[in-house]
Design an enzyme around this catalytic site. Sequence first.
Site, PDB file in Angstrom:
ATOM      1  N   GLU A   1      14.591 -24.702 -24.527  1.00 51.03           N
ATOM      2  CA  GLU A   1      15.389 -24.052 -25.565  1.00 51.03           C
ATOM      3  C   GLU A   1      16.857 -24.428 -25.419  1.00 51.03           C
ATOM      4  OE1 GLU A   1      14.330 -20.067 -27.574  1.00 51.03           O
ATOM      5  OE2 GLU A   1      15.865 -19.533 -26.102  1.00 51.03           O
TER       6      GLU A   1
ATOM      7  N   HIS B   1      -6.609 -29.024  -9.050  1.00 48.62           N
ATOM      8  CA  HIS B   1      -7.970 -29.125  -9.571  1.00 48.62           C
ATOM      9  C   HIS B   1      -7.985 -29.110 -11.096  1.00 48.62           C
ATOM     10  CE1 HIS B   1      -9.609 -28.536  -5.489  1.00 48.62           C
ATOM     11  NE2 HIS B   1      -8.544 -27.760  -5.332  1.00 48.62           N
TER      12      HIS B   1
ATOM     13  N   LYS C   1      10.746 -18.543 -38.086  1.00 55.04           N
ATOM     14  CA  LYS C   1      10.814 -17.083 -38.247  1.00 55.04           C
ATOM     15  C   LYS C   1      11.112 -16.706 -39.692  1.00 55.04           C
ATOM     16  CE  LYS C   1      13.816 -16.105 -34.943  1.00 55.04           C
ATOM     17  NZ  LYS C   1      14.623 -15.320 -33.977  1.00 55.04           N
TER      18      LYS C   1
END
EC number: 5.3.1.9
Length: 504
Positions: free
Chosen positions: A333, A364, A473
């Site tokens: 950000e 893994h 948004k």
Amino acid sequence: MTQTNGFDALHAHAQRLRGAAIPALLAAEPERPTQYAWQVGPLYFNFARQKYDRAALDALFAIARERDLAGAFQRLFRGEQVNVTEQRAALHTALRGDLTDAPVASEAYATAAEVRQRMGALIQQLEATDVTDIVSVGIGGSDLGPRLVADALRPVSGARLRVHFVSNVDGAAMQRTLATLDPARTAGILISKTFGTQETLLNGSILHAWLGGSERLYAVSANPERAAKAFDIAPGRVLPMWDWVGGRYSLWSAVGFPIALAIGFERFEQLLEGAAQFDAHALNTPLEENVAVLHGLTAVWNRNLLGSATHAVMTYDQRLALLPAYLQQLVMESLGKRVKLDGSTVDSDTVSVWWGGAGTDVQHSFFQALHQGTSVVPADFIGTVHNDDPYAENHVALMANVLAQTEALANGQDSSDPHRSYPGGRPSTVILLDALTPQALGALISMYEHSVYVQSVMWGINAFDQFGVELGKQLASQLLPALKGESADVADPVTRELLSKLRG
């Protein structure tokens, strides 16, 4: 950065070193294992397996001086408007220490200390009640930092208060949290800089109704009047934050209220002390000996000169499992920008994609790609020298894996069977905490903050705004009526098709 006087020389070093074997670099500089290592307070750093040498580092530091990096640190700490697009200071360092004689920074430090005293008083009041659980509602910087620190430093047993974090607007997150709690013994904290964040308002409304009112609700906001009004929270239970602190840099402020509840107020202050101690190192240490500078310049070197598009963070301490997610926001950000401070387009790539996980689990999952994939992924390996759990053999095994994986990534191994050949040449930095204490964690987070700032200065971008999050948004807000079945003008044909599917 490519327009600096020293870039051509730096580029020549990159061409020389791009294909260099890390063992060859170590052989050429026999003192490299110790000369590329630093101890700063409770933190140890080893950069010996990065793919640069002294000449390349000198060229990096020359560009850092040309970019006036030391002056940039002074401007940051003194409270100058380094956030130029929003015409604000970025004074998160003043939340934890007063390191300059600048009146703006000193005033911010005093203000923050006063709010901490208020926060401490509220904690004492809460601890005197029959409340056993706290639900902290926030998102982004209002959640990731507090969640990380609370999880890393919470007591194994015997905690007076249990803190639960809810961030996602998905109702399942709140449902699962509340299902385990008793509303008569629960309090809530709503954290939002503006108190206009959709996720926090929706989740806050659920929590308010579940608690049966605002009697046990608290808030933290840069808009305390709106916070008090939105949920009828008494002004004495609303703590302020300020527009000169970005959300992703705010855990040191009253946004850390849930941290202090989870780990204790004294340990919260120790967290700040550790960060302030590293701040002093970042501000006052010459560039060539400054670990924050070296970490940031290493990221620039790997991104711009060696072409690495991603960066991995592996935490070999389960208590730091949330650190990669926190760093994703802090780094991406802050540095995910395509224009410079003056509004012109950047002349080089900026942020890498940051990702990672907790060792040894990640060995893994994605380590196959790190060792034998076609992309070279620089990495930070973070561990602890001393561990306070009773399982000493486990800690020895954990640290053996840090040593083994970093060696294998760097050195590789030849084989007559190409399927079993490891190319090596994968750079990494090892960071070791003496122990996972509040001071050490505070210092570690401070280091990453300053590393981010170093990169922003080198690229000439603003690390303290985040306009990239706004468009999505805004569109979501516009689409809400359509999803509720109301008439709405939706221009995008794909969005119209998806709406029809969602509305049945």
